[in-house]
Design a protein around this motif. Structure first.
Motif, PDB file in Angstrom:
ATOM      1  N   LEU A 168       0.832  -1.197   0.000  1.00 39.92           N
ATOM      2  CA  LEU A 168       0.000   0.000   0.000  1.00 39.92           C
ATOM      3  C   LEU A 168       0.868   1.249   0.000  1.00 39.92           C
ATOM      4  O   LEU A 168       0.568   2.236  -0.679  1.00 39.92           O
ATOM      5  N   GLY A 169       1.974   1.203   0.762  1.00 36.37           N
ATOM      6  CA  GLY A 169       2.905   2.321   0.769  1.00 36.37           C
ATOM      7  C   GLY A 169       3.483   2.598  -0.604  1.00 36.37           C
ATOM      8  O   GLY A 169       3.660   3.752  -0.998  1.00 36.37           O
ATOM      9  N   ASN A 170       3.774   1.530  -1.358  1.00 32.42           N
ATOM     10  CA  ASN A 170       4.284   1.707  -2.725  1.00 32.42           C
ATOM     11  C   ASN A 170       3.268   2.419  -3.606  1.00 32.42           C
ATOM     12  O   ASN A 170       3.614   3.307  -4.395  1.00 32.42           O
ATOM     13  N   VAL A 171       2.001   2.031  -3.463  1.00 29.70           N
ATOM     14  CA  VAL A 171       0.931   2.648  -4.257  1.00 29.70           C
ATOM     15  C   VAL A 171       0.781   4.122  -3.889  1.00 29.70           C
ATOM     16  O   VAL A 171       0.704   4.996  -4.763  1.00 29.70           O
ATOM     17  N   LEU A 172       0.755   4.412  -2.586  1.00 34.59           N
ATOM     18  CA  LEU A 172       0.575   5.794  -2.144  1.00 34.59           C
ATOM     19  C   LEU A 172       1.770   6.654  -2.518  1.00 34.59           C
ATOM     20  O   LEU A 172       1.607   7.814  -2.908  1.00 34.59           O
ATOM     21  N   GLU A 173       2.969   6.083  -2.406  1.00 37.78           N
ATOM     22  CA  GLU A 173       4.162   6.847  -2.777  1.00 37.78           C
ATOM     23  C   GLU A 173       4.132   7.196  -4.266  1.00 37.78           C
ATOM     24  O   GLU A 173       4.487   8.314  -4.661  1.00 37.78           O
ATOM     25  N   PHE A 174       3.698   6.256  -5.087  1.00 37.96           N
ATOM     26  CA  PHE A 174       3.573   6.507  -6.524  1.00 37.96           C
ATOM     27  C   PHE A 174       2.633   7.686  -6.775  1.00 37.96           C
ATOM     28  O   PHE A 174       2.921   8.578  -7.577  1.00 37.96           O
ATOM     29  N   ALA A 175       1.501   7.703  -6.047  1.00 40.17           N
ATOM     30  CA  ALA A 175       0.531   8.785  -6.214  1.00 40.17           C
ATOM     31  C   ALA A 175       1.122  10.120  -5.769  1.00 40.17           C
ATOM     32  O   ALA A 175       0.974  11.138  -6.458  1.00 40.17           O
ATOM     33  N   VAL A 176       1.810  10.118  -4.628  1.00 43.28           N
ATOM     34  CA  VAL A 176       2.388  11.353  -4.105  1.00 43.28           C
ATOM     35  C   VAL A 176       3.448  11.904  -5.061  1.00 43.28           C
ATOM     36  O   VAL A 176       3.502  13.110  -5.335  1.00 43.28           O
ATOM     37  N   GLU A 177       4.305  11.010  -5.591  1.00 40.79           N
ATOM     38  CA  GLU A 177       5.377  11.451  -6.479  1.00 40.79           C
ATOM     39  C   GLU A 177       4.845  12.117  -7.746  1.00 40.79           C
ATOM     40  O   GLU A 177       5.498  12.989  -8.318  1.00 40.79           O
ATOM     41  N   HIS A 178       3.661  11.700  -8.187  1.00 42.67           N
ATOM     42  CA  HIS A 178       3.128  12.215  -9.440  1.00 42.67           C
ATOM     43  C   HIS A 178       2.102  13.330  -9.266  1.00 42.67           C
ATOM     44  O   HIS A 178       1.789  14.039 -10.232  1.00 42.67           O
ATOM     45  N   LEU A 179       1.581  13.512  -8.057  1.00 31.23           N
ATOM     46  CA  LEU A 179       0.491  14.468  -7.858  1.00 31.23           C
ATOM     47  C   LEU A 179       0.837  15.619  -6.923  1.00 31.23           C
ATOM     48  O   LEU A 179       0.067  16.568  -6.807  1.00 31.23           O
TER      49      LEU A 179
END
Length: 259
Positions: free
Chosen positions: A21-32
């Motif tokens: 889940l952290g990987n998914v959220l980090e991906f979102a944060v890095e792009h948004l």
């Protein structure tokens, strides 16, 4: 209910599940978002990971927008591998769909991902609920918080102000965090300052064009435990002590009554 997103699913063992889940959220944060994490915060995160191997923690932060809790969660879930359980209070009126559809759906999605959202009647909304409803809401919050905080790796995420600040200045903390401090004497407290760098929205600050997204600095203090003499104090005094630790992470202009 099973949720699968980018390799994440709710059947995984809990530590691996939160890591995914952290990987998914980090991906979102890095792009948004435009998120700044100073080196001192990374050191504090490492200390928190060690603390959670044997104990539990309350991660608390100032509340300035709808997505500040998302930013804090995303940062910690990716980097702290010792988290075994996550929960936190959420506005009951949002959970009850009294403020539109989206907030209630997001809370339920979080629960399906293993993050326990605890519907709690907020201080500003007490008149909308009966005395019995308020009591049951608070009792459920305390019982759930106690269960999370009585296990190694348990993390309770909480915004003590109870509502977003209209101008970014730290508001008075509600006494719920003071009550939580009495649930387990080995709780580690971790203050986190969410600091906007320029203009920001009280609502969402993400943007598909990252250069136009809201800019934030996440400043985390070192984990600490309350001395027994402080834990025996009334909830209001404990809350003030914890809020002062949080205020120290914020710029002078954001500290409000805790200067």
């Amino acid at each position: 209910m099973i949720v699968e997103v980018m390799g994440y699913n709710t059947k995984m063992p809990t530590p691996e599940r939160f890591q995914k889940l952290g990987n998914v959220l980090e991906f979102a944060v890095e792009h948004l978002y435009n998120l700044q994490v100073p080196p001192e915060t990374l050191k504090s995160i490492s200390l928190l990971e060690e603390c959670l191997k044997k104990d539990s923690a309350v991660v608390y932060f100032n509340h300035i927008c709808l997505d500040d809790d998302f930013l804090v969660l995303a940062l910690l879930l990716k980097k702290v591998r010792s988290i075994s359980a996550i929960g936190g209070p959420g506005s009951k009126k949002h959970y009850d769909f009294r403020e539109g559809l989206m907030n209630g759906l997001v809370m339920r999605l979080a629960s399906s991902l293993g993050i326990e959202v605890i519907p709690l009647v907020q201080h500003y909304d007490r008149e909308a609920y009966s005395k019995e409803e308020r009591f049951l809401s608070y009792l459920h919050f305390i019982r759930t918080a106690k269960r999370i905080l009585n296990q190694p790796g348990g993390g309770l995420f909480i915004a003590p102000e109870g509502t977003r600040s209209p101008d970014g200045v730290l508001q008075s903390g509600q006494e719920g965090i003071g009550a939580v401090s009495k649930l387990n004497k080995r709780i580690w407290f971790v203050p986190v300052g969410v600091i906007p760098q320029g203009q920001f929205s009280l609502k969402l600050n993400c943007h598909l064009n990252r250069s136009q997204a809201g800019k934030f600095e996440i400043k985390m203090g070192n984990p600490f435990q309350l001395e027994e003499s402080i834990r025996k104090m009334p909830r209001a005094k404990i809350t003030k002590t914890l809020m002062q630790e949080l205020a120290c992470l914020l710029p002078q202009k954001m500290r409000g009554n805790y200067t």
